[in-house]
Scaffold this active site. Structure first.
Site, mmCIF file in Angstrom:
data_model
loop_
_atom_site.group_PDB
_atom_site.id
_atom_site.type_symbol
_atom_site.label_atom_id
_atom_site.label_comp_id
_atom_site.label_asym_id
_atom_site.label_seq_id
_atom_site.Cartn_x
_atom_site.Cartn_y
_atom_site.Cartn_z
ATOM 1 N N PRO A 86 -38.718 27.278 -21.463
ATOM 2 C CA PRO A 86 -37.376 26.666 -21.837
ATOM 3 C C PRO A 86 -36.463 27.677 -21.355
ATOM 4 O O PRO A 86 -34.979 27.402 -21.327
ATOM 5 C CB PRO A 86 -37.532 26.592 -23.178
ATOM 6 N N GLU A 113 -46.001 29.927 -29.644
ATOM 7 C CA GLU A 113 -44.273 30.210 -29.865
ATOM 8 C C GLU A 113 -43.735 30.977 -28.363
ATOM 9 O O GLU A 113 -42.679 31.227 -28.293
ATOM 10 C CB GLU A 113 -44.084 31.360 -30.998
ATOM 11 N N ARG A 150 -44.835 16.953 -2.567
ATOM 12 C CA ARG A 150 -44.260 16.261 -1.609
ATOM 13 C C ARG A 150 -43.443 16.488 -0.412
ATOM 14 O O ARG A 150 -43.255 16.026 0.762
ATOM 15 C CB ARG A 150 -43.285 14.962 -2.386
ATOM 16 N N ASP A 164 -34.877 10.351 0.413
ATOM 17 C CA ASP A 164 -35.045 10.488 -1.049
ATOM 18 C C ASP A 164 -33.441 10.633 -1.713
ATOM 19 O O ASP A 164 -32.726 11.331 -0.988
ATOM 20 C CB ASP A 164 -35.678 11.666 -1.286
HETATM 21 C C1 4H7 Z 1 -43.149 29.317 -22.369
HETATM 22 C C2 4H7 Z 1 -42.461 29.629 -23.515
HETATM 23 C C3 4H7 Z 1 -41.587 24.766 -20.339
HETATM 24 C C4 4H7 Z 1 -43.536 28.019 -22.508
HETATM 25 C C5 4H7 Z 1 -42.631 28.891 -24.752
HETATM 26 C C6 4H7 Z 1 -42.382 25.070 -21.363
HETATM 27 C C7 4H7 Z 1 -40.332 23.454 -22.000
HETATM 28 C C8 4H7 Z 1 -40.313 23.926 -20.743
HETATM 29 C C9 4H7 Z 1 -43.756 27.329 -23.307
HETATM 30 C C10 4H7 Z 1 -43.384 27.642 -24.752
HETATM 31 C C11 4H7 Z 1 -42.300 24.563 -22.504
HETATM 32 C C12 4H7 Z 1 -39.378 23.371 -19.692
HETATM 33 C C13 4H7 Z 1 -44.309 26.504 -26.318
HETATM 34 C C14 4H7 Z 1 -42.085 27.240 -26.949
HETATM 35 C C15 4H7 Z 1 -44.266 25.485 -27.421
HETATM 36 C C16 4H7 Z 1 -41.964 26.246 -27.903
HETATM 37 C C17 4H7 Z 1 -43.197 24.995 -29.470
HETATM 38 C C18 4H7 Z 1 -44.416 25.844 -23.395
HETATM 39 N N1 4H7 Z 1 -41.187 23.601 -22.852
HETATM 40 N N2 4H7 Z 1 -43.188 27.000 -25.787
HETATM 41 N N3 4H7 Z 1 -43.340 25.757 -28.370
HETATM 42 N N4 4H7 Z 1 -38.125 22.940 -20.349
HETATM 43 N N5 4H7 Z 1 -43.147 24.984 -23.603
HETATM 44 O O1 4H7 Z 1 -39.430 23.642 -18.747
#
Ligand code: 4H7
Length: 238
Positions: A86, A113, A150, A164
């Protein structure tokens, strides 16, 4: 392209890799995907790969040593290590084109986490597929692999890629197929005319119109030609 995926849930990829265009790319030898179960790199007999965070706090983190071991084993001169998180830079179609040029990807799926920050020393790109949280990185990795596959030369025709939505920075024009009318719902007359020049003009205008109304932010990023600006003006004047 060779793609190595590091995950605690390798089975999540089974249907994805054996369906549709990704399946065909693998069969045709244009794509190789290797799954690496992170638990096989665990340093204890219980196959744990998580631990509690230093400094306290809720939940668990994925530990550094298993990642160090698997990444250093897989990484070569031409590898790009991509961490889907994220916190990453938002993925868009230009970025997908860029990634599609790499010969070897190592993709990291996070859980709990998140991951011990020391893993970032081995990461070339940190990417997010959108501003929302997933339970794990596997779906994000599948999104990236799908979008990139793709664009590997020969997987789909160059013509399809050019057609596309977003390849030219605009949304696609509306499309219709048979029947010509159904329950009173018809198809724009120009598409039935067989007049290709008129059809292309209509499509260009509809493409600009769709982008203007649904995704005006895309027009800000794109450098527009005088002809395109002229069409936009006439859409706004209507
Ligand atoms: C890395 C660090 C990608 C990956 C934390 C992965 C959204 C995206 C993850 C986490 C992802 C995206 C693990 C943090 C689950 C939150 C509840 C895996 N989420 N997470 N935790 N937007 N989650 O590309």
């Amino acid at each position: 392209m060779i793609v190595d995926i590091i995950t605690i849930f390798p089975e999540m990829f089974n249907d994805f890799l054996s369906t549709s265009i990704v399946k065909r790319a693998i069969e045709d030898g244009r794509l190789t995907v290797n799954l690496h179960d992170l638990r096989e790199y665990s340093h204890n007999k219980h196959r744990n790969i998580d631990d509690t965070p230093y400094g306290g706090g809720t939940g668990m983190l994925m530990a550094f040593p298993p990642f160090y071991d698997v990444i250093t084993k897989l990484k070569k001169e031409n590898s790009k290590v991509i961490y889907l998180s994220p916190q990453g830079k938002l993925l868009d179609q230009p970025k997908v084109f860029e990634i599609a040029k790499y010969e070897h990807l190592i993709l990291i799926c996070g859980h709990y986490e998140g991951i011990d920050e020391r893993v970032l020393n081995f990461v070339d790109l940190e990417i997010s597929i959108g501003d929302y949280i997933l339970t794990g990185g596997e779906l994000a990795v599948m999104v990236l692999v799908d979008a990139v596959t793709r664009l590997i030369p020969g997987v789909i025709t160059e013509e399809s890629v050019m057609e596309d939505s977003l390849t030219d920075g605009l949304l696609k024009y509306p499309q219709y197929t048979k029947p010509r009318t159904y329950k009173g719902f018809g198809v724009p007359e120009v598409l039935l005319s067989g007049h290709h020049e008129e059809i292309n003009k209509w499509r260009k205008r509809e493409s600009l119109k769709a982008t203007l109304t649904k995704r005006p932010d895309l027009l800000e990023k794109k450098s527009l030609t005088d002809a395109e600006l002229e069409i936009i003006k006439s859409i706004k004047d209507k």
